[in-house]
Design an enzyme around this catalytic site. Structure first.
Site, PDB file in Angstrom:
ATOM      1  N   SER A 157      66.785  68.418  78.184  1.00 18.29           N
ATOM      2  CA  SER A 157      66.106  67.295  77.546  1.00 18.29           C
ATOM      3  C   SER A 157      67.132  66.366  76.864  1.00 18.29           C
ATOM      4  CB  SER A 157      65.074  67.854  76.561  1.00 18.29           C
ATOM      5  OG  SER A 157      64.167  66.891  76.189  1.00 18.29           O
ATOM      6  N   ARG A 227      54.289  66.111  65.637  1.00 20.76           N
ATOM      7  CA  ARG A 227      54.607  67.305  66.399  1.00 20.76           C
ATOM      8  C   ARG A 227      53.481  67.674  67.365  1.00 20.76           C
ATOM      9  NH1 ARG A 227      58.948  69.527  68.429  1.00 20.76           N
ATOM     10  NH2 ARG A 227      58.792  71.778  68.660  1.00 20.76           N
ATOM     11  N   ASP A 322      56.928  69.231  84.801  1.00 20.74           N
ATOM     12  CA  ASP A 322      57.421  68.480  83.641  1.00 20.74           C
ATOM     13  C   ASP A 322      57.013  67.025  83.803  1.00 20.74           C
ATOM     14  OD1 ASP A 322      58.822  67.211  81.654  1.00 20.74           O
ATOM     15  OD2 ASP A 322      60.784  68.052  82.181  1.00 20.74           O
ATOM     16  N   HIS A 355      57.467  70.522  80.425  1.00 20.10           N
ATOM     17  CA  HIS A 355      58.822  70.237  79.951  1.00 20.10           C
ATOM     18  C   HIS A 355      59.469  71.484  79.324  1.00 20.10           C
ATOM     19  CE1 HIS A 355      62.102  67.736  78.660  1.00 20.10           C
ATOM     20  NE2 HIS A 355      61.874  67.949  77.389  1.00 20.10           N
ATOM     21  N   ASP A 356      58.663  72.284  78.635  1.00 19.79           N
ATOM     22  CA  ASP A 356      59.181  73.481  77.961  1.00 19.79           C
ATOM     23  C   ASP A 356      59.750  74.523  78.921  1.00 19.79           C
ATOM     24  OD1 ASP A 356      58.890  72.726  75.387  1.00 19.79           O
ATOM     25  OD2 ASP A 356      57.122  73.945  74.949  1.00 19.79           O
TER      26      ASP A 356
END
Lengths: 381, 197
Positions: A157, A227, A322, A355-356
């Site tokens: 990232s 968040r 992602d 994405h994680d």
């Protein structure tokens, strides 16, 4: 809490802090007269310092990438799945350095640090730092550690952006760049998500233009919202569906707006925990660094031209689900690396986690990452 | 080292730029890197092959040729573009040939010959789609959707004004045997062509 440390863990680690007296002129024109960087290391630096690997962190990351700070720590460092003996970044071969970037809130100089000019926390006065600035500060850290050249600079990232910037700004000092789930620049949609996160923070009544410490408060709700939005974008629909589905905390609808679905509860919990551990000004700063990143900007918008100077070999990895930094974003980088005639390998890992996924040790990801790092070890160490 | 790869090696210039389209586990590129100091990339879609390529120190790019083609490469970017045993698995092999010739000064293509006598005999005798070592699949699960014969390939080259610089035919062990050349479309199991615009 581990009762015994896992065999493939780097074990107990202690962060270290280095102070820099040499002023650092930032891209925005402001100067940091002095600053600290906090970092951790795993493994042993070999005699010719050829086995050093730099780990660059993502948006909310920090120096604690692997191992445990104490036997009481519940979770290991944020990238423990990839760093340790026998793992892709094998600490029995590599000397791994991981730091908290400037502007961070976990020990390196940032908005929560004391400004020597005023003897008060920097707060909103802390200058905006960029990926380029971080790379300069990381090069200075390398100097202090006696590392002339990194065997590899690795990041996911925002961390991948730093690895890419390293290859352009210090071509002689990096042998390999591993760029995972990243992009050569943000899309309008990415910037839009960042703006929503920032607006959530700045519109919190407790934000006080960033001077919340002076008012003895923090913009907790804003950080939480920021968040929560971010978290949604880091997961895929399938990952969320699998984890929570439409499960409810109670069987029947309550026909109100309190938390009823499990996914709501999860997001609230994640947001709450984050808001207790992260500084709002740092979040603004880190998202801005993401927005600004565009190494092609100094080269007439031609990424190929920016990459011309690079000497290292590149490994680019993306993940199928992602959507924050989609595989297409990685492919743009790969295409430009090919145009610039660079050594590059690219793979898209089929993983459901969004994405994680770059933090999750799926077998194919680990295989290909290990294969590349084996090559790095053979060529460099 | 497979015998067909040895034949290909002879046609690749030292220190040249090579693209291996459908590079498999990277054996050929690794060999060319070590023996001919070539620089290049392999394109591959299979996950395990990609890991093998990386293990071998080959630059490999995951790329779905049917979806993306070769559009990400500039024209005349390579000295030689190679495709071994993949043409018949592509959705548009004719378009791929054009693309390969756009990127490379020369191209090397290998494919199984559907007119090989054993294949013909199998079909004639059993009346079913041939299964052999070179074509080890049943009709419904084969990746080989565009099988052709030597004659078909050469007809396509004529139609497209593609010049055939070299042609060789080998058996299933990729050995070149003198008698094959007497009647290549019948006796050759695998075709190896070197072509240019």
């Amino acid at each position: 809490m581990p009762e015994t440390l896992p065999i493939d863990s780097v074990g107990l680690v202690t962060p270290q802090t280095i102070h820099f007296d040499q002023p650092l002129t930032l891209q925005c024109g402001k100067v940091l007269p002095e600053y600290d960087l906090i970092y951790e290391t795993y493994g042993q630096l070999n005699s010719d310092a050829s086995n050093a690997v730099l780990i660059c962190h993502a948006l909310s990351g920090h120096h604690h990438a692997a191992g445990f700070h104490s036997m009481d720590e519940k979770k290991p460092g944020w990238w423990d799945s990839c760093i340790g003996p026998g793992k892709p970044i094998d600490t029995s071969r590599f000397f791994v350095v991981s730091l908290n970037n400037l502007g961070g809130c976990h020990g390196s100089t940032g908005p929560t640090s004391i400004n020597p000019d005023t003897n008060a926390p920097y707060g909103p006065e802390f200058p905006v730092v960029t990926v380029k600035d971080w790379v300069v500060s990381q090069a200075r850290l390398a100097d202090k550690l006696g590392i002339q050249q990194w065997a590899a600079v690795i990041g996911g990232s925002l961390g991948g952006m730093q690895a890419l910037q390293w290859s352009i700004d210090y071509p002689e000092r990096i042998n390999n760049a591993v760029i995972i789930a990243s992009t050569p620049k943000l899309t309008a949609q990415n910037i839009a998500f960042n703006e929503v996160a920032r607006k959530a923070i700045t519109s919190d009544p407790s934000f006080h233009d960033g001077r919340y410490f002076e008012h003895d408060t923090i913009p907790k709700k804003g950080l939480m919202l920021a968040r929560m939005v971010g978290h949604i974008t880091y997961l895929s629909d399938a990952a969320m569906g699998e984890k929570f589905g439409r499960d409810m905390r109670n069987k029947a609808f309550k026909f109100g707006y309190d938390v009823e679905f499990e996914v709501e509860s999860y997001l609230n919990y994640q947001g709450e925990r984050f808001s207790e551990n992260f500084d709002a000004n740092t979040y603004l700063l880190m998202t801005r660094a993401l927005d600004y990143f565009d190494p092609a900007k100094d080269y007439d918008g031609e990424l190929k031209n920016a990459l011309t100077k690079a000497l290292c070999k590149f490994m680019v990895i993306s993940f199928s689900t992602d959507w924050r930094f989609s595989p297409e974003r990685s492919e743009i980088l790969v295409d430009e690396l090919i145009k610039a005639d660079k050594h590059v390998s690219y793979t898209e890992i089929d993983a459901p986690h969004g994405h994680d996924a770059f933090l999750i040790p799926t077998p194919r990801y680990m295989d290909v990452f290990s294969a590349f790092m084996n090559r790095v070890a053979k060529e460099c160490c | 080292m497979r015998a067909d790869l040895k034949i290909i090696e002879q046609w690749v210039q030292p220190k040249s730029n090579v693209l291996d389209v459908g590079c498999g586990d990277g054996t050929l590129l690794e060999h060319l890197q070590n023996n001919k100091q070539v620089k290049g990339y392999g394109l591959e879609i299979s996950a395990s092959n990609i890991t093998s390529c990386i293990n071998k120190g080959v630059n490999v790019l995951e790329q779905n040729l049917d979806a993306k083609g070769l559009s990400n490469f500039q024209s005349n970017r390579f000295d030689t573009v190679i495709m071994t045993q993949a043409l018949q698995a592509l959705r548009q092999p004719d378009v791929m040939l054009d693309e390969m010739l756009r990127l490379g000064k020369e191209c090397i293509v290998t494919f199984p010959n559907f007119a090989y006598w054993r294949t013909r005999f199998y079909l004639m005798r059993k009346g079913r789609m041939p299964i052999s070592e070179a074509l080890p699949y049943t009709w419904y699960n084969t990746p080989n959707i565009h099988l052709c014969t030597f004659k078909d390939f050469e007809a396509l080259c004529v139609q497209k004004n593609i010049h055939i610089l070299d042609r060789t035919v080998v058996d299933r062990e990729h050995q070149d045997r003198w008698f094959i050349h007497m009647w290549p479309n019948m006796l050759g199991e695998i075709a190896i062509y070197r072509i240019t615009r």
